[in-house]
Design a protein around this motif. Sequence first.
Motif, PDB file in Angstrom:
ATOM      1  N   TYR A   1       0.612  -0.991  -0.111  1.00  0.00           N
ATOM      2  CA  TYR A   1      -0.176   0.379  -0.059  1.00  0.00           C
ATOM      3  C   TYR A   1       1.085   1.536  -0.092  1.00  0.00           C
ATOM      4  CZ  TYR A   1      -3.855   2.979   0.715  1.00  0.00           C
ATOM      5  OH  TYR A   1      -4.341   4.565   0.777  1.00  0.00           O
ATOM      6  N   ALA A   2       1.916   1.142   0.758  1.00  0.00           N
ATOM      7  CA  ALA A   2       3.555   2.558   0.842  1.00  0.00           C
ATOM      8  C   ALA A   2       3.383   2.360  -0.359  1.00  0.00           C
ATOM      9  CB  ALA A   2       3.671   2.155   1.434  1.00  0.00           C
ATOM     10  N   ARG A   3       3.935   1.881  -1.152  1.00  0.00           N
ATOM     11  CA  ARG A   3       4.541   1.619  -2.937  1.00  0.00           C
ATOM     12  C   ARG A   3       3.481   2.474  -3.866  1.00  0.00           C
ATOM     13  NH1 ARG A   3       7.242  -3.433  -1.633  1.00  0.00           N
ATOM     14  NH2 ARG A   3       5.234  -4.219  -2.336  1.00  0.00           N
ATOM     15  N   ALA A   4       1.603   2.120  -3.372  1.00  0.00           N
ATOM     16  CA  ALA A   4       1.004   2.449  -4.283  1.00  0.00           C
ATOM     17  C   ALA A   4       0.853   3.976  -3.515  1.00  0.00           C
ATOM     18  CB  ALA A   4      -0.239   1.509  -4.150  1.00  0.00           C
ATOM     19  N   THR A   5       1.468   4.260  -2.852  1.00  0.00           N
ATOM     20  CA  THR A   5       0.127   5.349  -2.204  1.00  0.00           C
ATOM     21  C   THR A   5       1.454   6.499  -1.988  1.00  0.00           C
ATOM     22  OG1 THR A   5      -1.117   4.373  -1.601  1.00  0.00           O
ATOM     23  CG2 THR A   5      -0.804   6.676   0.089  1.00  0.00           C
ATOM     24  N   CYS A   6       2.842   6.547  -2.260  1.00  0.00           N
ATOM     25  CA  CYS A   6       4.348   7.336  -1.384  1.00  0.00           C
ATOM     26  C   CYS A   6       4.186   7.962  -3.014  1.00  0.00           C
ATOM     27  CB  CYS A   6       4.703   6.742  -1.089  1.00  0.00           C
ATOM     28  SG  CYS A   6       4.634   6.563   0.764  1.00  0.00           S
ATOM     29  N   ARG A   7       4.966   8.943  -2.883  1.00  0.00           N
ATOM     30  CA  ARG A   7       5.635   9.378  -4.521  1.00  0.00           C
ATOM     31  C   ARG A   7       6.766   8.438  -4.951  1.00  0.00           C
ATOM     32  NH1 ARG A   7      10.070  13.231  -3.727  1.00  0.00           N
ATOM     33  NH2 ARG A   7       9.766  13.297  -1.849  1.00  0.00           N
TER      34      ARG A   7
ATOM     35  N   SER B   1      -4.974   4.154   6.946  1.00  0.00           N
ATOM     36  CA  SER B   1      -4.353   5.509   6.968  1.00  0.00           C
ATOM     37  C   SER B   1      -3.130   6.004   8.271  1.00  0.00           C
ATOM     38  CB  SER B   1      -5.998   6.614   8.214  1.00  0.00           C
ATOM     39  OG  SER B   1      -6.086   6.037   8.949  1.00  0.00           O
ATOM     40  N   VAL B   2      -2.752   5.185   8.737  1.00  0.00           N
ATOM     41  CA  VAL B   2      -1.218   5.525   8.921  1.00  0.00           C
ATOM     42  C   VAL B   2      -0.214   5.788   8.067  1.00  0.00           C
ATOM     43  CG1 VAL B   2       0.384   5.383  10.542  1.00  0.00           C
ATOM     44  CG2 VAL B   2      -1.575   4.737  11.383  1.00  0.00           C
ATOM     45  N   VAL B   3      -0.344   5.601   6.757  1.00  0.00           N
ATOM     46  CA  VAL B   3       0.162   4.955   5.831  1.00  0.00           C
ATOM     47  C   VAL B   3      -0.135   6.354   5.043  1.00  0.00           C
ATOM     48  CG1 VAL B   3       1.016   4.009   3.070  1.00  0.00           C
ATOM     49  CG2 VAL B   3       0.541   2.395   5.970  1.00  0.00           C
ATOM     50  N   ARG B   4      -1.288   6.168   5.043  1.00  0.00           N
ATOM     51  CA  ARG B   4      -1.907   7.812   4.206  1.00  0.00           C
ATOM     52  C   ARG B   4      -0.951   9.247   4.376  1.00  0.00           C
ATOM     53  NH1 ARG B   4      -6.605   5.013   3.127  1.00  0.00           N
ATOM     54  NH2 ARG B   4      -7.456   7.173   4.966  1.00  0.00           N
ATOM     55  N   ARG B   5      -1.205   9.756   5.842  1.00  0.00           N
ATOM     56  CA  ARG B   5      -0.425  10.085   6.915  1.00  0.00           C
ATOM     57  C   ARG B   5       0.673  10.487   6.360  1.00  0.00           C
ATOM     58  NH1 ARG B   5      -5.001   8.608  10.492  1.00  0.00           N
ATOM     59  NH2 ARG B   5      -2.881   7.389  11.664  1.00  0.00           N
TER      60      ARG B   5
ATOM     61  N   ARG C   1      -9.570  16.526  15.081  1.00  0.00           N
ATOM     62  CA  ARG C   1      -9.640  17.617  13.959  1.00  0.00           C
ATOM     63  C   ARG C   1      -8.793  17.178  12.822  1.00  0.00           C
ATOM     64  NH1 ARG C   1     -11.832  21.681  18.417  1.00  0.00           N
ATOM     65  NH2 ARG C   1     -14.129  20.486  18.567  1.00  0.00           N
ATOM     66  N   ALA C   2      -7.416  17.563  13.315  1.00  0.00           N
ATOM     67  CA  ALA C   2      -6.497  17.442  12.239  1.00  0.00           C
ATOM     68  C   ALA C   2      -6.396  15.595  11.296  1.00  0.00           C
ATOM     69  CB  ALA C   2      -4.995  17.319  12.961  1.00  0.00           C
ATOM     70  N   LEU C   3      -6.775  15.129  12.201  1.00  0.00           N
ATOM     71  CA  LEU C   3      -6.851  14.099  10.678  1.00  0.00           C
ATOM     72  C   LEU C   3      -8.470  14.056  10.336  1.00  0.00           C
ATOM     73  CD1 LEU C   3      -5.297  11.726  13.884  1.00  0.00           C
ATOM     74  CD2 LEU C   3      -3.990  12.319  11.489  1.00  0.00           C
ATOM     75  N   MET C   4      -8.753  14.076  11.251  1.00  0.00           N
ATOM     76  CA  MET C   4     -10.247  14.065  10.442  1.00  0.00           C
ATOM     77  C   MET C   4     -10.282  15.455   9.226  1.00  0.00           C
ATOM     78  SD  MET C   4     -13.200  13.265  12.825  1.00  0.00           S
ATOM     79  CE  MET C   4     -14.212  13.472  11.670  1.00  0.00           C
ATOM     80  N   ARG C   5      -9.939  16.029   9.698  1.00  0.00           N
ATOM     81  CA  ARG C   5      -9.545  17.633   8.405  1.00  0.00           C
ATOM     82  C   ARG C   5      -9.234  17.114   7.284  1.00  0.00           C
ATOM     83  NH1 ARG C   5      -9.513  21.512  11.037  1.00  0.00           N
ATOM     84  NH2 ARG C   5      -7.481  21.192  11.992  1.00  0.00           N
ATOM     85  N   GLU C   6      -7.650  16.083   7.272  1.00  0.00           N
ATOM     86  CA  GLU C   6      -6.740  15.916   6.554  1.00  0.00           C
ATOM     87  C   GLU C   6      -7.764  14.179   5.641  1.00  0.00           C
ATOM     88  OE1 GLU C   6      -2.836  12.579   6.980  1.00  0.00           O
ATOM     89  OE2 GLU C   6      -3.170  14.447   7.659  1.00  0.00           O
ATOM     90  N   TYR C   7      -7.905  13.488   6.458  1.00  0.00           N
ATOM     91  CA  TYR C   7      -9.782  12.323   5.832  1.00  0.00           C
ATOM     92  C   TYR C   7     -10.239  12.949   4.529  1.00  0.00           C
ATOM     93  CZ  TYR C   7     -12.264   8.215   5.066  1.00  0.00           C
ATOM     94  OH  TYR C   7     -12.672   7.389   4.937  1.00  0.00           O
ATOM     95  N   LEU C   8     -11.154  13.963   5.633  1.00  0.00           N
ATOM     96  CA  LEU C   8     -12.076  14.989   4.082  1.00  0.00           C
ATOM     97  C   LEU C   8     -11.120  15.886   3.114  1.00  0.00           C
ATOM     98  CD1 LEU C   8     -14.343  16.166   7.501  1.00  0.00           C
ATOM     99  CD2 LEU C   8     -14.321  14.182   5.836  1.00  0.00           C
TER     100      LEU C   8
END
Length: 173
Positions: free
Chosen positions: A36-42, A77-81, A164-171
Amino acid sequence: MSAAAISPNLFEAARLGDPQAIASLLATAQPDIRRYARATCRSSADAEDAAQEALWILFRHVGTIRSLLALSAWLFSVVRRECLRLARKAGLAPAVDESEVETALLARPEAELRLDVAAAFEALPPHYRDVALMRDVKEMTIEEIADALGASRQTVKARLHRARALMREYLTR
């Protein structure tokens, strides 16, 4: 990550702090996290860093994850963040402008927004989710939350800010 690959007994033993179960959980989750990290990260270097960070966070917080079903969404979500944080650090992802976020959220249909907010709450780690639900849904005061959780006001405020920061990032993704 497939929750089927992890037995409920293994998950529960890891949650309760069994070192061998934690090691087995990390080994089982690692391939899916890396994929998932390979698919998500740059970049592949960022993917490695994000995967390692996710594994480290899992190691430290496995006891706070409420259920096996929540594990994969939480880990992804941890990997995405982490991928987003690394991209921002490299100057490749813009900082989020609060007014643009508000405008984008208000432009969504209400039904879609409700589902997205519910999913954002579900994606939060349990200790952040509890505080956010108590404050933003049940409208409890900081003092009431602190008493209910047996935590200090500062801890509650820090968790609420992070939630709230994590939710803002998710949204906003």
